[in-house]
Design a protein around this motif. Structure first.
Motif: not given
Lengths: 256, 257
Positions: B40-42, B219, B224, B227-228
């Motif tokens: 979820d974060f990276i 976000t 992720a 977004l990245i």
């Protein structure tokens, strides 16, 4: 030289006059725009109101919680970037080869607007102070590490050779040759890093946060409380100027 | 056995090691994202790369990127014009230089991020506020570089040109312009970094339209990968534009010597 100075004197006086006149015209235009020309109060508040709000902000002490948060984030960010930047920079500077490997890489990353990483940090660390500390530390790491490399990596070879031939050991070499040669450059990098960290902390508060000086300006803007927002902006600029002046003074002292 | 020596020499080249460091970092990111960290974060770089199609397929993302490029282009052009005009006006007149240079330097040193909400209040959430904020970052370095460049022109050049019957236009074209070029291009390089910073700050600040809308949506959705991907595309644009102006500067900043 003296003659030149005398020739400059009337110029200097008239340039002061031009500056004062310029400032007076700007203030007068601002005042007239709000009182006579009917510019919307929401877009441009009356300067007298702004002044009253500024006095109220300073006198009421309402800024203290936000200032504390911003300064805390700044301290965290600068502590991280200073310790990492100086350590890594020093280690890289010990070898010509490492300098040639890492310096272009670090300089290339420094050229990117690193503020772009803020959304990633917000995703990873949330909207609280952690993401601001991380962003401030990342952005200010680069000027610090690059100036540390520049300071320690390009010390005059002759000085090093001379000290070695006089039998200096590693500690003496560091204390009496490397450190005095590198210090001004490293300090300049630290000062730049401090300013950059402060601005990135305020910038990330402005873009995404719950609290802090930058967030407070946005809050006032969203409430259309423009007079107080202008006053708060002036207040924040004064704080930034004050902190920069303090750091410049420390840098000047430490150099000698 | 000759090849071993050549290989060793190649490996000792700093550029080779630099590439190695970058590859190592990307591999470390890939492994940690794939096996150890929360998706979820990276997101691992391989997933980001393969999802570029999906990112550009997201309705609104391509047009937001084009709009950002457009804002940077207009902001850069306006910064160059305003910067050169004011730089010339301030640099060529001694009284103007002494009076206004301190004001310009003071304004350049102000933390402009504090006035970003005013730009959005005045110019709205569309392209205008982003262009204006880009210009307010980009014009000062150009102004200062141009003023410094033309201020250093030896008065004897003006005198001799005039004595040879040069008009004002001739002075501008044959004396001032050639002396302005190197510092102008140095200013353009610094101005480009300023415009990029200003436009991207304003884009990220406005979360209801453009790039800022998508970064906040991705976000909130813990997307992720996208977004990245979006941040990488913007970083690539910034690197490319910086590189272009740097090359142009290298080419033109030298022509006097």
């Amino acid at each position: 030289m003296n003659g030149d100075g005398r020739k400059n004197a009337p110029h200097r006086l008239s340039s002061r006059l031009v500056q004062v006149a310029f400032l007076a015209i700007v203030l007068l235009a601002w005042f007239l725009a709000t009182t006579r020309w009917g510019v919307s109060r929401i877009l441009l508040p009356n300067p007298v109101n702004v002044w009253h709000q500024l006095i109220d902000i300073v006198a009421s002490g309402a800024f203290i919680p936000d200032l504390r948060i911003t300064l805390g984030e700044l301290a965290g960010a600068f502590a991280i970037s200073m310790s990492l930047g100086v350590t890594i920079g020093y280690l890289i500077s010990r070898s010509r080869y490492l300098i040639r490997v890492f310096e272009p890489l670090l300089a290339a990353i420094y050229a990117i607007p690193i503020i772009l990483f803020l959304p990633l940090y917000v995703l990873l660390l949330g909207l609280g102070p952690a993401s601001k500390i991380a962003l401030g530390a990342t952005i200010s790491f680069f000027p610090i590490v690059l100036s540390t490399i520049a300071g320690f990596g390009y010390v005059d070879r002759r000085l090093v050779t001379a000290a070695r031939s006089m039998g200096a050991n590693n500690i003496q070499m560091f204390r009496y040759v490397l450190l005095p040669a590198a210090l001004p450059v490293v300090l300049a990098g630290l000062r730049l890093g401090f300013t950059v960290a402060l601005l990135s902390v305020i910038a990330s508060e402005t873009i995404a946060s719950f609290a802090g000086l930058g967030h407070h300006i946005v809050d006032l803007a969203e409430n259309m409380d423009t007079a107080r927002m202008f006053a708060y902006i002036v207040f924040v600029i004064a704080i930034v100027a004050f902190l920069n002046a303090v750091v410049s003074t420390i840098e000047g002292r430490a150099r000698w | 056995m000759v090849t071993t020596g050549e290989l060793r020499r190649l490996m000792r080249h700093p550029g080779f090691a630099r590439l190695g460091v970058v590859i190592l970092l990307v591999v470390a990111w890939e492994i940690s994202a794939r096996f150890f960290l929360d998706r979820d974060f990276i997101s691992p770089p391989s997933t980001v790369l393969t999802s570029f199609g999906e990112l550009f397929g997201t309705p609104g993302v391509p047009s937001a990127l084009w709009l950002t490029l457009y804002e940077i282009a207009i902001g850069f052009a306006l910064s160059a014009i305003i910067g050169a005009a004011i730089g010339l006006a301030v640099g060529l007149n001694r009284l103007a230089h002494q009076s206004f240079m301190p004001i310009i330097l003071l304004l350049y040193g102000l933390p402009q991020i504090t006035i970003l909400p005013i730009f959005v209040l005045v110019f709205g959430i569309g392209a205008a506020s982003k262009i204006a904020f880009g210009v307010s970052h980009g014009m000062f370095p150009i102004m200062i570089a141009v003023a410094a460049g033309v201020q250093k022109i030896e008065p004897v050049y003006f005198d001799s040109a005039r004595s040879m019957g040069a008009s004002r236009w001739h002075l501008l074209r044959y004396v001032i312009f050639p002396h302005m070029i190197p510092s102008f291009f140095t200013g353009l390089r610094l101005g480009m970094s300023g415009v990029l910073l200003g436009v991207l700050l304003a884009e990220l600040y406005v979360s209801t339209a453009g790039i800022g809308y998508f970064t906040s949506i991705f976000t909130q959705n813990f997307d992720a990968t996208k977004l990245i991907g979006l941040v990488s595309v913007l970083a690539a644009i910034a690197i490319a534009l910086n590189e272009v102006v740097r090359r142009v500067e290298l080419r033109y900043a030298r022509w006097r010597d």
